[in-house]
Design an enzyme around this catalytic site. Structure first.
Site: not given
Ligand code: UDP
Length: 355
Positions: A74, A141, A145, A284-285
């Protein structure tokens, strides 16, 4: 046969957990406030409507059942939201977990399996992330955790709690029979967005950046099927029968797929052309997030069954194309839903507001 409390059992991963516990012959009790979960996901076991922020609710639940352990799902889990509303994340993910641990101690329940995340690591410093990788979360986030992981470590030492933290990489897919799955609005995750678009939904999806230092320039992630994640929890509970202290495990397939590879895989599974435009990077990716799950494999004996991304996507396609998924999405807007709460005075179904 044991009795387990599943906090957040109406959510995406929590509901798959209930299915696995039920199939393993255990008795399941869900507590969920339906803030993000779905009443329709409550298919296995008993359930009580309420929040783990509510100490008295927890106490009355623990006095009604003798739990052999608690699985805790949760939590709030949207990174961008945690940047905007950090206090909400710390209150919900940390303070409410402290409530739960407090009541567990009051009732002498000492097995705990915690949903953690790869977000505890922050920027990856290695191609494969193992458990000893530095933990420097980049957002509230991930930090919320990590804070709980620390609380668990200290609680194990001080109170004899036994705990496992499972750090999920990219959870994906759905029940292969299409009974339960992911239904968020708005959806932010790559696979459900692509699948919903391929199924004809008017959804804006783009490739977030093509200038990363990866082979095709797009981000690489480790997609792991939700049933494989749930199975790891069942193994973690078994592990806690003989292991004392606190243990963290990384859960991923150990194989990375780039965004472009995922787009291709969705095209292949659905047979749709799927034109996905390229956009800029999403803040942040990290470019590359892949788990080394060697530890979970060797210590827990975990063996993910979904090793092909196409098989994961196939289950998502079945789910997102189902009438159940469509109905769940419709109820997200504060619809009244009937939930049988086992804490109600007369045990009759009661009306609760979803969402
Ligand atoms: N991503 C993308 N287009 C979208 C959603 C996600 O290119 O519409 C990319 C995102 O930038 C990341 C990868 O897909 O590099 C996985 O993203 P997701 O949000 O599924 O999971 P996360 O890794 O952020 O937890």
């Amino acid at each position: 046969m044991a009795t387990y409390l599943v906090c957040g059992g109406a959510g995406y991963i929590g509901s798959h957990m209930c299915k696995h516990l039920h199939e393993a012959g255990h008795h399941v009790v869900v507590c969920d406030d339906l803030s993000t979960g779905h009443a329709g996901a409550l298919l296995w076991g008993a359930h009580a409507y309420g929040s783990i922020e509510d100490l008295e609710f927890l106490r009355s639940l623990f006095s009604q059942y003798q739990f052999d352990g608690v699985l805790h799902f949760a939590a709030l889990s949207v990174v961008a939201e945690s940047m905007r509303e950090p206090q909400r994340y710390y209150r919900n993910n940390v303070a409410a977990t402290l409530n739960l641990l407090r009541v567990m101690r009051e009732f002498e329940v000492n097995k705990f399996v915690f949903s953690s995340t790869a977000a505890v690591f922050g920027e990856p410093q290695a191609r494969m992330i193992s458990e000893d990788h530095p933990t420097v979360p980049l957002n509230p986030y991930g930090l919320s955790k990590l804070m709980v992981e620390q609380v668990l470590r200290d609680s194990c030492r001080a109170y004899g709690l036994r705990a496992v933290a499972l750090r999920y990489f990219n959870a994906a897919g759905a029940d292969p029979y299409g009974r339960i799955g992911e239904a968020h609005d708005p959806e932010t995750h790559l696979i459900p967005k692509l699948v919903r678009k391929a199924l004809g939904e008017d959804l804006s999806v783009s490739i977030n950046g093509t200038d990363y230092p990866t082979e095709d320039g797009t981000c690489i992630r480790d997609y792991v099927h939700v049933d494989d994640l749930a199975q790891a929890h069942v193994l973690a509970l078994d592990h806690l029968d003989h292991a004392v202290g606190m243990h963290s495990f990384n859960l991923g397939n150990g194989t990375g797929h780039s965004v472009k590879q995922v787009v291709d895989a969705v095209r292949e599974v659905t047979g749709e052309r799927l034109d996905i435009p390229v956009a800029g990077r999403r803040a942040g990716d990290p470019s590359h997030l892949v788990a080394s799950s060697k530890f979970a494999r060797s210590v827990l004996g975990w063996e993910p069954r979904y090793t092909r991304i196409g098989d994961v996507i196939e289950t998502a396609v079945r789910w997102h194309g189902s009438e159940t998924c469509a109905a769940w999405l419709e109820t997200l807007d504060g619809a009244e839903v009937a939930v049988q709460s086992h804490l109600g005075d007369d045990n009759k179904p009661q009306q609760y507001r979803q969402g």
